[in-house]
Design a protein around this motif. Structure first.
Motif, PDB file in Angstrom:
ATOM      1  N   VAL A  75      60.702  42.641  11.055  1.00  0.00           N
ATOM      2  CA  VAL A  75      59.327  42.266  11.398  1.00  0.00           C
ATOM      3  C   VAL A  75      58.699  41.461  10.261  1.00  0.00           C
ATOM      4  CG1 VAL A  75      57.012  43.169  11.851  1.00  0.00           C
ATOM      5  CG2 VAL A  75      58.982  44.195  12.981  1.00  0.00           C
ATOM      6  N   ALA A  76      58.917  41.914   9.025  1.00  0.00           N
ATOM      7  CA  ALA A  76      58.331  41.218   7.882  1.00  0.00           C
ATOM      8  C   ALA A  76      58.930  39.829   7.699  1.00  0.00           C
ATOM      9  CB  ALA A  76      58.533  42.053   6.613  1.00  0.00           C
ATOM     10  N   GLN A  77      60.236  39.705   7.929  1.00  0.00           N
ATOM     11  CA  GLN A  77      60.915  38.437   7.682  1.00  0.00           C
ATOM     12  C   GLN A  77      60.733  37.427   8.809  1.00  0.00           C
ATOM     13  OE1 GLN A  77      62.472  37.574   4.859  1.00  0.00           O
ATOM     14  NE2 GLN A  77      62.042  39.570   3.933  1.00  0.00           N
ATOM     15  N   ALA A  78      60.680  37.911  10.051  1.00  0.00           N
ATOM     16  CA  ALA A  78      60.742  36.980  11.184  1.00  0.00           C
ATOM     17  C   ALA A  78      59.608  37.127  12.183  1.00  0.00           C
ATOM     18  CB  ALA A  78      62.083  37.155  11.913  1.00  0.00           C
ATOM     19  N   GLY A  79      58.722  38.116  11.993  1.00  0.00           N
ATOM     20  CA  GLY A  79      57.661  38.332  12.969  1.00  0.00           C
ATOM     21  C   GLY A  79      56.725  37.149  13.107  1.00  0.00           C
ATOM     22  N   ALA A  80      56.335  36.558  11.983  1.00  0.00           N
ATOM     23  CA  ALA A  80      55.402  35.437  12.028  1.00  0.00           C
ATOM     24  C   ALA A  80      56.001  34.214  12.712  1.00  0.00           C
ATOM     25  CB  ALA A  80      54.954  35.071  10.615  1.00  0.00           C
ATOM     26  N   HIS A  81      57.337  34.143  12.745  1.00  0.00           N
ATOM     27  CA  HIS A  81      58.018  33.011  13.389  1.00  0.00           C
ATOM     28  C   HIS A  81      58.459  33.347  14.814  1.00  0.00           C
ATOM     29  CE1 HIS A  81      58.043  31.070   9.481  1.00  0.00           C
ATOM     30  NE2 HIS A  81      58.606  32.151   8.961  1.00  0.00           N
ATOM     31  N   ARG A  82      58.099  34.546  15.275  1.00  0.00           N
ATOM     32  CA  ARG A  82      58.450  35.005  16.624  1.00  0.00           C
ATOM     33  C   ARG A  82      59.963  34.980  16.843  1.00  0.00           C
ATOM     34  NH1 ARG A  82      54.462  30.965  17.731  1.00  0.00           N
ATOM     35  NH2 ARG A  82      52.388  31.823  18.112  1.00  0.00           N
ATOM     36  N   ARG A  83      60.703  35.493  15.878  1.00  0.00           N
ATOM     37  CA  ARG A  83      62.164  35.493  15.980  1.00  0.00           C
ATOM     38  C   ARG A  83      62.754  36.810  15.476  1.00  0.00           C
ATOM     39  NH1 ARG A  83      64.746  30.997  17.168  1.00  0.00           N
ATOM     40  NH2 ARG A  83      66.624  31.642  16.057  1.00  0.00           N
ATOM     41  N   VAL A  84      62.069  37.915  15.731  1.00  0.00           N
ATOM     42  CA  VAL A  84      62.552  39.213  15.262  1.00  0.00           C
ATOM     43  C   VAL A  84      63.902  39.550  15.891  1.00  0.00           C
ATOM     44  CG1 VAL A  84      62.104  41.700  15.299  1.00  0.00           C
ATOM     45  CG2 VAL A  84      60.270  40.107  14.707  1.00  0.00           C
ATOM     46  N   GLY A  85      64.037  39.327  17.182  1.00  0.00           N
ATOM     47  CA  GLY A  85      65.299  39.621  17.853  1.00  0.00           C
ATOM     48  C   GLY A  85      66.452  38.822  17.283  1.00  0.00           C
ATOM     49  N   ARG A  86      66.229  37.524  17.103  1.00  0.00           N
ATOM     50  CA  ARG A  86      67.274  36.657  16.558  1.00  0.00           C
ATOM     51  C   ARG A  86      67.649  37.077  15.142  1.00  0.00           C
ATOM     52  NH1 ARG A  86      70.671  34.690  19.247  1.00  0.00           N
ATOM     53  NH2 ARG A  86      71.977  35.692  17.703  1.00  0.00           N
ATOM     54  N   TYR A  87      66.653  37.467  14.350  1.00  0.00           N
ATOM     55  CA  TYR A  87      66.905  37.888  12.972  1.00  0.00           C
ATOM     56  C   TYR A  87      67.753  39.157  12.942  1.00  0.00           C
ATOM     57  CZ  TYR A  87      66.046  39.395   8.171  1.00  0.00           C
ATOM     58  OH  TYR A  87      66.204  39.801   6.868  1.00  0.00           O
ATOM     59  N   LEU A  88      67.469  40.093  13.827  1.00  0.00           N
ATOM     60  CA  LEU A  88      68.242  41.334  13.859  1.00  0.00           C
ATOM     61  C   LEU A  88      69.719  41.060  14.114  1.00  0.00           C
ATOM     62  CD1 LEU A  88      65.825  43.632  15.896  1.00  0.00           C
ATOM     63  CD2 LEU A  88      66.488  43.935  13.499  1.00  0.00           C
ATOM     64  N   VAL A  89      70.002  40.110  14.998  1.00  0.00           N
ATOM     65  CA  VAL A  89      71.395  39.786  15.317  1.00  0.00           C
ATOM     66  C   VAL A  89      72.029  38.973  14.196  1.00  0.00           C
ATOM     67  CG1 VAL A  89      72.897  38.555  16.930  1.00  0.00           C
ATOM     68  CG2 VAL A  89      70.979  39.912  17.797  1.00  0.00           C
ATOM     69  N   ASP A  90      71.338  37.925  13.732  1.00  0.00           N
ATOM     70  CA  ASP A  90      71.904  37.049  12.704  1.00  0.00           C
ATOM     71  C   ASP A  90      72.144  37.782  11.387  1.00  0.00           C
ATOM     72  OD1 ASP A  90      71.840  35.004  14.509  1.00  0.00           O
ATOM     73  OD2 ASP A  90      70.058  34.023  13.679  1.00  0.00           O
ATOM     74  N   ASP A 249      47.977  33.967  17.694  1.00  0.00           N
ATOM     75  CA  ASP A 249      48.263  33.897  16.262  1.00  0.00           C
ATOM     76  C   ASP A 249      49.225  35.015  15.895  1.00  0.00           C
ATOM     77  OD1 ASP A 249      48.337  33.973  13.532  1.00  0.00           O
ATOM     78  OD2 ASP A 249      46.188  33.676  13.255  1.00  0.00           O
ATOM     79  N   PRO A 250      50.506  34.711  15.618  1.00  0.00           N
ATOM     80  CA  PRO A 250      51.466  35.782  15.353  1.00  0.00           C
ATOM     81  C   PRO A 250      51.160  36.548  14.086  1.00  0.00           C
ATOM     82  CG  PRO A 250      52.427  33.636  14.873  1.00  0.00           C
ATOM     83  CD  PRO A 250      51.101  33.379  15.531  1.00  0.00           C
ATOM     84  N   ASP A 251      50.518  35.926  13.107  1.00  0.00           N
ATOM     85  CA  ASP A 251      50.212  36.631  11.871  1.00  0.00           C
ATOM     86  C   ASP A 251      49.186  37.732  12.115  1.00  0.00           C
ATOM     87  OD1 ASP A 251      51.899  35.095  10.210  1.00  0.00           O
ATOM     88  OD2 ASP A 251      50.462  33.460  10.295  1.00  0.00           O
ATOM     89  N   VAL A 252      48.155  37.433  12.900  1.00  0.00           N
ATOM     90  CA  VAL A 252      47.143  38.438  13.205  1.00  0.00           C
ATOM     91  C   VAL A 252      47.756  39.570  14.017  1.00  0.00           C
ATOM     92  CG1 VAL A 252      44.975  38.866  14.405  1.00  0.00           C
ATOM     93  CG2 VAL A 252      45.273  36.762  13.097  1.00  0.00           C
ATOM     94  N   ALA A 253      48.556  39.217  15.021  1.00  0.00           N
ATOM     95  CA  ALA A 253      49.182  40.243  15.847  1.00  0.00           C
ATOM     96  C   ALA A 253      50.095  41.128  15.007  1.00  0.00           C
ATOM     97  CB  ALA A 253      49.976  39.583  16.979  1.00  0.00           C
ATOM     98  N   LEU A 254      50.810  40.522  14.091  1.00  0.00           N
ATOM     99  CA  LEU A 254      51.724  41.271  13.239  1.00  0.00           C
ATOM    100  C   LEU A 254      50.963  42.242  12.346  1.00  0.00           C
ATOM    101  CD1 LEU A 254      54.557  41.738  12.105  1.00  0.00           C
ATOM    102  CD2 LEU A 254      54.199  39.784  10.596  1.00  0.00           C
TER     103      LEU A 254
END
Length: 265
Positions: A75-90, A249-254
């Motif tokens: 979440v910290a690394q990829a949440g703002a870029h809306r790529r949490v799922g992709r980050y978990l796999v990669d 705004d993904p940062d606010v949501a995060l």
């Protein structure tokens, strides 16, 4: 000469005419209803959330597929870029197949509650995307069909829906046959205070499958809703759940999600 009557809408389409229209126009954004939110991309459902269900984070971490620290790192690394799922796999934290399976479970689970009958108009925010990012989109007709199938299954097991949202009590009646282990774990959580949602959260299990077990327990006479139950139209209406504001705004949501999680510790 008489005009043939217009064909009646299919049961699936009647779940949410707005959702049907958004699918036809290949819309992208968030459809907000009383009991949950459906996220669409190009007219397909890419994620769903409901306060009535454990989120994908709970299903992944409580199910043993991912350590809790690994989730928050993603979440910290990829949440703002809306790529949490992709980050978990990669990053190798979760296998792609495991993520897809868990994500589909969370999506169908939340959609079942989000598409519950309501008298409140739905709202759609164009352009809003969820921070989990793309995993596997699901056609709207598949989500609607599965929601109807689940409703019918619950009604076949036990037609009384009062225990779906009320605190639950054990009846204390004698058991005629051994309770299956899965149902026994649910039964152990019934204490007169917890609801089906509370039990699902505690067990880290699908809320719908928890309802299935609870209705089977109710059909066996082992659990019942606590307190007097309403009659008439109010009995069938789903309670309104206050949903968090959906923002583009993904940062606010995060930050809001992180704050809520920390306060719940």
């Amino acid at each position: 000469m008489t005009t043939a009557p217009a064909p009646a809408p299919s049961p699936a389409a009647a779940l949410s005419p707005m959702l049907q229209r958004l699918a036809a126009e290949r819309a992208t954004g968030a459809l907000m209803r009383d009991r949950g939110t459906l996220y669409l991309a190009d007219g397909e459902v890419v994620h769903a959330e409901s306060p009535a269900t454990p989120g994908i984070d709970v299903l992944l971490t409580r199910g043993g597929a991912l350590h809790r620290d690994g989730w928050w790192d993603a979440v910290a690394q990829a949440g703002a870029h809306r790529r949490v799922g992709r980050y978990l796999v990669d990053s190798g934290r979760v296998a792609g197949g495991a993520l897809e399976l868990c994500h589909l479970g969370a999506l169908y689970d939340a959609a079942f509650f989000a598409l519950a009958p309501t008298r409140t108009p739905a709202r759609f925010r164009y352009g809003v995307a969820h921070w989990i990012g793309p995993v596997r989109p699901v056609p709207v007709h598949a989500v609607q069909r599965e929601t109807l199938r689940r409703r019918e299954l619950l009604d076949r097991i036990w037609p009384e829906a009062a225990g779906d949202s009320a605190p639950l009590l054990r009846t204390g009646r004698p058991v005629d046959a051994p309770v299956p282990p899965r149902q026994q774990r649910v039964l152990e959580q019934v204490d007169g205070v917890r609801t089906a949602t509370d039990i699902a959260q505690e067990l880290g299990r699908s809320a719908f499958h928890t309802l299935v077990d609870l209705r089977r327990l109710a059909a066996s006479g082992l659990v019942e809703a606590a307190g007097p139950q309403p009659t008439g139209p109010a009995a069938s209406a789903s309670p309104r759940i206050e949903l968090p504001e959906v923002t583009a705004d993904p940062d606010v949501a995060l930050l809001r999600r992180l704050r809520d999680a920390l306060e719940a510790l």
